[in-house]
Write a protein that holds these residues in place. Structure first.
Motif, PDB file in Angstrom:
ATOM      1  N   ALA A 160      -6.362   8.006   7.345  1.00 17.09           N
ATOM      2  CA  ALA A 160      -5.188   7.381   7.956  1.00 17.09           C
ATOM      3  C   ALA A 160      -4.257   6.839   6.870  1.00 17.09           C
ATOM      4  O   ALA A 160      -4.716   6.447   5.803  1.00 17.09           O
ATOM      5  CB  ALA A 160      -5.620   6.246   8.880  1.00 17.09           C
ATOM      6  N   PRO A 161      -2.965   6.800   7.148  1.00 15.31           N
ATOM      7  CA  PRO A 161      -2.034   6.233   6.166  1.00 15.31           C
ATOM      8  C   PRO A 161      -2.194   4.717   6.085  1.00 15.31           C
ATOM      9  O   PRO A 161      -2.515   4.057   7.070  1.00 15.31           O
ATOM     10  CB  PRO A 161      -0.658   6.621   6.715  1.00 15.31           C
ATOM     11  N   GLY A 162      -1.983   4.174   4.899  1.00 16.90           N
ATOM     12  CA  GLY A 162      -2.063   2.733   4.697  1.00 16.90           C
ATOM     13  C   GLY A 162      -0.690   2.089   4.742  1.00 16.90           C
ATOM     14  O   GLY A 162       0.335   2.767   4.719  1.00 16.90           O
ATOM     15  N   LYS A 163      -0.695   0.775   4.804  1.00 10.50           N
ATOM     16  CA  LYS A 163       0.554   0.019   4.843  1.00 10.50           C
ATOM     17  C   LYS A 163       0.926  -0.531   3.467  1.00 10.50           C
ATOM     18  O   LYS A 163       2.067  -0.854   3.214  1.00 10.50           O
ATOM     19  CB  LYS A 163       0.439  -1.105   5.864  1.00 10.50           C
ATOM     20  N   SER A 164      -0.079  -0.652   2.577  1.00 11.90           N
ATOM     21  CA  SER A 164       0.176  -1.175   1.236  1.00 11.90           C
ATOM     22  C   SER A 164       0.323  -0.059   0.220  1.00 11.90           C
ATOM     23  O   SER A 164       1.189  -0.109  -0.650  1.00 11.90           O
ATOM     24  CB  SER A 164      -0.960  -2.106   0.821  1.00 11.90           C
ATOM     25  N   THR A 165      -0.544   0.954   0.308  1.00 14.10           N
ATOM     26  CA  THR A 165      -0.441   2.154  -0.527  1.00 14.10           C
ATOM     27  C   THR A 165      -0.680   3.346   0.398  1.00 14.10           C
ATOM     28  O   THR A 165      -0.827   3.180   1.609  1.00 14.10           O
ATOM     29  CB  THR A 165      -1.482   2.169  -1.672  1.00 14.10           C
ATOM     30  N   ALA A 166      -0.795   4.532  -0.184  1.00 13.30           N
ATOM     31  CA  ALA A 166      -0.961   5.747   0.632  1.00 13.30           C
ATOM     32  C   ALA A 166      -2.158   5.674   1.578  1.00 13.30           C
ATOM     33  O   ALA A 166      -2.094   6.174   2.692  1.00 13.30           O
ATOM     34  CB  ALA A 166      -1.086   6.969  -0.268  1.00 13.30           C
ATOM     35  N   ASN A 167      -3.256   5.024   1.155  1.00 10.27           N
ATOM     36  CA  ASN A 167      -4.429   4.971   2.027  1.00 10.27           C
ATOM     37  C   ASN A 167      -5.093   3.597   2.092  1.00 10.27           C
ATOM     38  O   ASN A 167      -6.258   3.490   2.471  1.00 10.27           O
ATOM     39  CB  ASN A 167      -5.452   6.040   1.613  1.00 10.27           C
ATOM     40  N   THR A 168      -4.374   2.534   1.729  1.00  4.54           N
ATOM     41  CA  THR A 168      -4.961   1.188   1.799  1.00  4.54           C
ATOM     42  C   THR A 168      -4.067   0.208   2.548  1.00  4.54           C
ATOM     43  O   THR A 168      -2.845   0.346   2.564  1.00  4.54           O
ATOM     44  CB  THR A 168      -5.249   0.593   0.399  1.00  4.54           C
ATOM     45  N   ASP A 169      -4.732  -0.759   3.136  1.00  2.00           N
ATOM     46  CA  ASP A 169      -4.081  -1.947   3.683  1.00  2.00           C
ATOM     47  C   ASP A 169      -4.615  -3.131   2.907  1.00  2.00           C
ATOM     48  O   ASP A 169      -5.832  -3.377   2.914  1.00  2.00           O
ATOM     49  CB  ASP A 169      -4.429  -2.162   5.166  1.00  2.00           C
ATOM     50  N   VAL A 170      -3.741  -3.853   2.230  1.00  2.00           N
ATOM     51  CA  VAL A 170      -4.135  -5.102   1.582  1.00  2.00           C
ATOM     52  C   VAL A 170      -3.697  -6.217   2.517  1.00  2.00           C
ATOM     53  O   VAL A 170      -2.524  -6.310   2.885  1.00  2.00           O
ATOM     54  CB  VAL A 170      -3.499  -5.252   0.185  1.00  2.00           C
ATOM     55  N   VAL A 171      -4.665  -7.024   2.930  1.00  2.00           N
ATOM     56  CA  VAL A 171      -4.428  -8.087   3.895  1.00  2.00           C
ATOM     57  C   VAL A 171      -4.620  -9.418   3.190  1.00  2.00           C
ATOM     58  O   VAL A 171      -5.664  -9.651   2.567  1.00  2.00           O
ATOM     59  CB  VAL A 171      -5.416  -7.975   5.083  1.00  2.00           C
ATOM     60  N   VAL A 172      -3.622 -10.290   3.284  1.00  2.00           N
ATOM     61  CA  VAL A 172      -3.720 -11.637   2.722  1.00  2.00           C
ATOM     62  C   VAL A 172      -3.515 -12.631   3.857  1.00  2.00           C
ATOM     63  O   VAL A 172      -2.734 -12.390   4.772  1.00  2.00           O
ATOM     64  CB  VAL A 172      -2.698 -11.865   1.595  1.00  2.00           C
ATOM     65  N   GLY A 173      -4.244 -13.733   3.797  1.00  2.00           N
ATOM     66  CA  GLY A 173      -4.091 -14.707   4.864  1.00  2.00           C
ATOM     67  C   GLY A 173      -4.932 -15.938   4.665  1.00  2.00           C
ATOM     68  O   GLY A 173      -5.422 -16.219   3.569  1.00  2.00           O
ATOM     69  N   ARG A 174      -5.105 -16.655   5.780  1.00  2.00           N
ATOM     70  CA  ARG A 174      -5.881 -17.898   5.751  1.00  2.00           C
ATOM     71  C   ARG A 174      -6.569 -18.099   7.095  1.00  2.00           C
ATOM     72  O   ARG A 174      -6.162 -17.542   8.114  1.00  2.00           O
ATOM     73  CB  ARG A 174      -4.996 -19.087   5.418  1.00  2.00           C
ATOM     74  N   PHE A 175      -7.625 -18.884   7.047  1.00  2.00           N
ATOM     75  CA  PHE A 175      -8.303 -19.292   8.268  1.00  2.00           C
ATOM     76  C   PHE A 175      -7.563 -20.508   8.828  1.00  2.00           C
ATOM     77  O   PHE A 175      -7.514 -21.554   8.188  1.00  2.00           O
ATOM     78  CB  PHE A 175      -9.767 -19.660   7.994  1.00  2.00           C
TER      79      PHE A 175
END
Length: 153
Positions: free
Chosen positions: A65-80
């Motif tokens: 599947a295509p990624g949102k950060s690179t061609a095949n990755t999703d890098v997710v940043v956040g907090r609880f």
């Protein structure tokens, strides 16, 4: 308001495990790596502070599947945002992406409710970015719930 800024996606599943066991699978880094990635993905966690206000950074890598950060990755940043043992996990996160279609802080609310045969787990995503397909998002959330069930049952 009915536009995409208020979009809400959801999924739920009855899991044959106690709320305590399920909650622990959310707050243990090693457990989350095992069950959270949807089918076809793997995950690495770079930062994981499992307390209210704690940060996280994860990279999901997709085989097909295509990624949102690179061609095949999703890098997710956040907090609880909120951690209520055996009841609720609330996370605020966004994709590390230069594409404005994904530039939005999304809230993921996981609610655990004791049931006769286990725990009803419901995940609700609020403020979903318009670049994320609702159908694909709900498929991924259901896949993560199936993985969670397989991990704890």
């Amino acid at each position: 308001m009915t536009d995409s800024t208020m979009r809400r996606d959801a999924a739920s599943r009855l899991i044959k495990a106690s709320p305590s066991v399920i909650y622990d699978a959310f707050v243990a880094r090693e457990a989350l790596v095992q069950w959270f990635p949807p089918q076809g993905a793997t995950m690495e966690i770079q930062v994981f502070e499992s307390h209210a206000g704690g940060r996280f950074r994860m990279t999901l890598t997709f085989a097909a599947a295509p990624g949102k950060s690179t061609a095949n990755t999703d890098v997710v940043v956040g907090r609880f945002v909120e951690l209520v043992p055996q009841q609720r996990i609330v996370q605020a996160f966004e994709f590390d992406s230069s594409d404005p279609a994904f530039a939005r802080t999304r809230t993921m609310r996981w609610v655990l409710a004791a049931a006769v045969d286990g725990t009803s787990v419901t995940v609700t995503a609020e403020n979903v970015a318009p670049g994320i397909s609702q159908v694909d998002h709900e498929i991924c959330m259901n896949s993560s719930l199936a993985n969670l069930a397989a991990y704890v049952e």
